[in-house]
Design an enzyme around this catalytic site. Structure first.
Site, mmCIF file in Angstrom:
data_model
loop_
_atom_site.group_PDB
_atom_site.id
_atom_site.type_symbol
_atom_site.label_atom_id
_atom_site.label_comp_id
_atom_site.label_asym_id
_atom_site.label_seq_id
_atom_site.Cartn_x
_atom_site.Cartn_y
_atom_site.Cartn_z
ATOM 1 C CG ASP A 95 38.440 38.382 39.311
ATOM 2 O OD1 ASP A 95 37.972 37.934 40.104
ATOM 3 O OD2 ASP A 95 38.803 39.398 39.084
ATOM 4 C CD GLU B 238 39.392 40.310 43.527
ATOM 5 O OE1 GLU B 238 38.758 39.102 43.162
ATOM 6 O OE2 GLU B 238 39.546 41.240 42.714
ATOM 7 C CG HIS C 70 37.721 44.270 43.992
ATOM 8 N ND1 HIS C 70 36.652 44.797 42.981
ATOM 9 C CD2 HIS C 70 37.565 42.872 44.264
ATOM 10 C CE1 HIS C 70 36.037 43.780 42.681
ATOM 11 N NE2 HIS C 70 36.469 42.564 43.213
ATOM 12 C CG HIS D 247 35.223 39.890 37.211
ATOM 13 N ND1 HIS D 247 33.983 40.106 36.836
ATOM 14 C CD2 HIS D 247 35.126 39.500 38.607
ATOM 15 C CE1 HIS D 247 33.282 39.799 37.678
ATOM 16 N NE2 HIS D 247 33.806 39.395 38.770
#
Length: 214
Positions: A44, A42, A15, A57
């Protein structure tokens, strides 16, 4: 069809990278994840002032950079020059190019970043190793339309529909997530426990029965 989910089996996603000794969502964090054996990351994206997909993020700089400002108000060069602890904000292209063996789960955080994300995935030739998602289901559908065959995960509304459909069986769940290949479910939604060992087993069995047929 994207090969993002091939081969089958459990998958471990890092993450925002492995952000223990490295700042989250940086090339250092991604490198640490890869060294630890993670095959999936993962991350963003937001859009810079000059229209480039930036790995971040938050839309603002205060939490990760300790200064005021917004990602969208700065150029790619200005974001790269901000010291996050061993490097600045990477572009999505840089991240995809730096880790060609890694598969990325990319949350497109704002509508302004949709076209920039698609451009980055195309530039890196990474359509078969990315999964695109967004809390906004319309944005997720737009991303899927711009990159035919790319793997996508349903947005928040699709998650709610799938959870509500679960007691009705696998076909109902499949209809709820139609057009996507993944369902990312939070452990809790407010006071409601969404994920438990029993619920995972029930939903996995139901989806498997539905998707294993002709």
């Amino acid at each position: 069809m994207s090969g993002y989910l091939s081969p089958g089996g459990p998958r471990v996603l890092a993450h925002r990278g492995l952000a223990l000794d490295a700042p989250e969502n940086t090339l250092r964090a991604f490198e640490a994840a890869a060294r630890a054996g993670a095959a999936y990351i993962e991350t963003d994206v937001h859009r810079s002032r000059d229209g480039v997909a930036i790995v971040s993020h938050d839309p603002t700089l205060d939490r990760v950079a300790g200064r005021p400002g917004r990602v969208g108000d700065l150029s790619t060069g200005e974001l790269a020059a901000i010291d996050l602890g061993g490097g600045g904000f990477p572009t999505l292209v840089e991240a995809l190019d730096a880790f060609p063996a890694i598969r990325f789960n990319i949350d497109v955080k704002e509508e302004a970043a949709a076209d920039a994300t698609v451009a980055a995935v195309r530039a890196a030739g990474a359509s078969d190793r990315v999964l695109l998602t967004s809390f906004d289901e319309r944005r997720r559908r737009r991303l899927a339309a711009l990159l035919p065959g790319v793997a996508t995960s349903v947005g928040s509304f699709g998650v709610v529909r799938a959870v509500l459909a679960a007691p009705l069986g696998g076909r109902a769940v499949a209809r709820a997530v139609a057009g996507a290949v993944a369902l990312q479910v939070p452990e809790r939604q407010g006071p409601v426990r969404v994920v438990s060992p029993d619920s995972c087993a029930r939903r996995t069995r139901r989806v498997s029965r539905c998707t294993s047929g002709p």
